[in-house]
Motif scaffolding. Structure first.
Motif, PDB file in Angstrom:
ATOM      1  N   LEU A  20       0.777  -1.191   0.027  1.00 49.24           N
ATOM      2  CA  LEU A  20       0.039   0.063   0.029  1.00 49.24           C
ATOM      3  C   LEU A  20       0.733   1.197   0.115  1.00 49.24           C
ATOM      4  N   VAL A  21       0.302   2.287  -0.415  1.00 53.21           N
ATOM      5  CA  VAL A  21       0.931   3.644  -0.374  1.00 53.21           C
ATOM      6  C   VAL A  21      -0.167   4.479   0.729  1.00 53.21           C
ATOM      7  N   LEU A  22       0.592   5.090   1.545  1.00 55.19           N
ATOM      8  CA  LEU A  22      -0.031   5.686   2.746  1.00 55.19           C
ATOM      9  C   LEU A  22       0.373   7.245   2.379  1.00 55.19           C
ATOM     10  N   ALA A  23      -0.122   8.301   2.986  1.00 48.34           N
ATOM     11  CA  ALA A  23      -0.081   9.547   2.915  1.00 48.34           C
ATOM     12  C   ALA A  23      -0.106   9.840   4.674  1.00 48.34           C
ATOM     13  N   LEU A  24       0.979  10.419   5.032  1.00 50.39           N
ATOM     14  CA  LEU A  24       1.151  10.797   6.519  1.00 50.39           C
ATOM     15  C   LEU A  24       1.258  12.384   6.530  1.00 50.39           C
ATOM     16  N   GLY A  25       0.608  12.906   7.590  1.00 53.03           N
ATOM     17  CA  GLY A  25       0.321  14.254   7.856  1.00 53.03           C
ATOM     18  C   GLY A  25       0.376  14.651   9.112  1.00 53.03           C
ATOM     19  N   SER A  26       1.242  15.791   9.387  1.00 50.99           N
ATOM     20  CA  SER A  26       1.148  16.429  10.922  1.00 50.99           C
ATOM     21  C   SER A  26       1.459  17.627  10.842  1.00 50.99           C
ATOM     22  N   ASN A  27       0.658  18.591  11.622  1.00 50.72           N
ATOM     23  CA  ASN A  27       0.793  20.120  11.518  1.00 50.72           C
ATOM     24  C   ASN A  27       1.183  20.498  12.925  1.00 50.72           C
ATOM     25  N   TYR A  28       1.463  19.385  13.833  1.00 50.28           N
ATOM     26  CA  TYR A  28       1.941  19.594  15.393  1.00 50.28           C
ATOM     27  C   TYR A  28       2.877  18.689  15.731  1.00 50.28           C
ATOM     28  N   GLN A  29       3.970  19.206  15.906  1.00 43.75           N
ATOM     29  CA  GLN A  29       5.260  18.130  16.375  1.00 43.75           C
ATOM     30  C   GLN A  29       5.511  17.176  15.540  1.00 43.75           C
ATOM     31  N   ALA A  30       5.559  17.627  14.166  1.00 44.14           N
ATOM     32  CA  ALA A  30       5.910  16.401  13.258  1.00 44.14           C
ATOM     33  C   ALA A  30       7.126  16.010  13.327  1.00 44.14           C
ATOM     34  N   ASP A  31       8.129  16.518  13.770  1.00 40.90           N
ATOM     35  CA  ASP A  31       9.365  16.192  14.223  1.00 40.90           C
ATOM     36  C   ASP A  31       9.484  14.895  15.097  1.00 40.90           C
ATOM     37  N   LYS A  32       8.280  14.742  15.976  1.00 42.60           N
ATOM     38  CA  LYS A  32       8.446  13.841  17.096  1.00 42.60           C
ATOM     39  C   LYS A  32       7.473  12.679  16.351  1.00 42.60           C
ATOM     40  N   TYR A  33       6.212  13.097  15.746  1.00 40.27           N
ATOM     41  CA  TYR A  33       5.292  12.010  15.615  1.00 40.27           C
ATOM     42  C   TYR A  33       5.569  11.517  14.143  1.00 40.27           C
ATOM     43  N   LEU A  34       6.159  11.968  13.307  1.00 36.64           N
ATOM     44  CA  LEU A  34       6.399  11.583  11.802  1.00 36.64           C
ATOM     45  C   LEU A  34       7.560   9.983  12.167  1.00 36.64           C
ATOM     46  N   PRO A  35       8.516  10.497  12.705  1.00 38.12           N
ATOM     47  CA  PRO A  35       9.389   9.444  13.026  1.00 38.12           C
ATOM     48  C   PRO A  35       8.816   8.018  13.744  1.00 38.12           C
ATOM     49  N   LEU A  36       8.016   8.288  14.818  1.00 40.31           N
ATOM     50  CA  LEU A  36       7.257   7.372  15.316  1.00 40.31           C
ATOM     51  C   LEU A  36       6.315   6.406  14.755  1.00 40.31           C
ATOM     52  N   ALA A  37       5.696   7.383  13.718  1.00 46.68           N
ATOM     53  CA  ALA A  37       4.551   6.640  12.795  1.00 46.68           C
ATOM     54  C   ALA A  37       5.549   5.565  11.821  1.00 46.68           C
TER      55      ALA A  37
END
Length: 167
Positions: A20-37
């Motif tokens: 699958l291809v996913l789209a991840l998005g964050s507008n709050y603390q992306a530097d913390k939550y994108l690596p976790l995801a």
């Protein structure tokens, strides 16, 4: 050459998915939550990442400015096939683990720690996608989720970077 078709997610809920291809998005603390995801997604299989893009919130106005989003696409090849319905629940749980709060007030500026959307899938059993005219030729390698199409500009760029250039 890969082919694409659109499909409503409800019509393939019970189908086993292998990629699958996913789209991840964050507008709050992306530097913390994108690596976790990304870390949690890597536990499900092989992960390839697109470039991360910073984009303005397309719903922002001069009267109601909103924080920019960091968006990234993920190509995930699952170690074990999973039903689409199970994947959707897994991603909703992951959003919750990232402290995602759903909007509660109408004009509230949302802080989105993590948003995960399924853009495209490949089914485990390609026979389910075979043409009725010719049982030997698949209609589609990739199924685009109709509720996500047309893709936003950053999603299209991510899909092209991950999928179209690799085929």
């Amino acid at each position: 050459m890969a082919t694409f078709t659109q499909c409503a997610p409800e019509t393939v809920q019970a189908q086993p998915v292998v990629e699958l291809v996913l789209a991840l998005g964050s507008n709050y603390q992306a530097d913390k939550y994108l690596p976790l995801a990304r870390q949690r997604l890597a536990a499900l299989g092989e992960v390839r990442l697109s470039t991360a893009f910073q984009n303005p919130d397309f719903t922002a106005t001069l009267e109601q400015p909103k924080p920019d989003y960091t968006n990234q696409c993920v190509h995930l090849i699952l170690t074990t096939p999973m039903r689409l319905q199970q994947l959707q629940q897994t991603f909703k749980t992951l959003e919750g683990d990232c402290h995602r709060c759903r909007q509660t007030e109408l004009n509230q500026v949302r802080r989105v720690t993590m948003d995960i959307d399924i853009l495209m899938i490949k089914l485990a059993n390609i026979e389910n996608s075979l043409s009725k005219e010719s049982k030997s030729k698949p209609i589609s390698d990739w199924i685009i989720m109709a509720d996500r199409y047309p893709f936003k500009a950053h999603e299209e760029a991510g899909v092209e970077e991950l999928i179209l250039t690799k085929l």
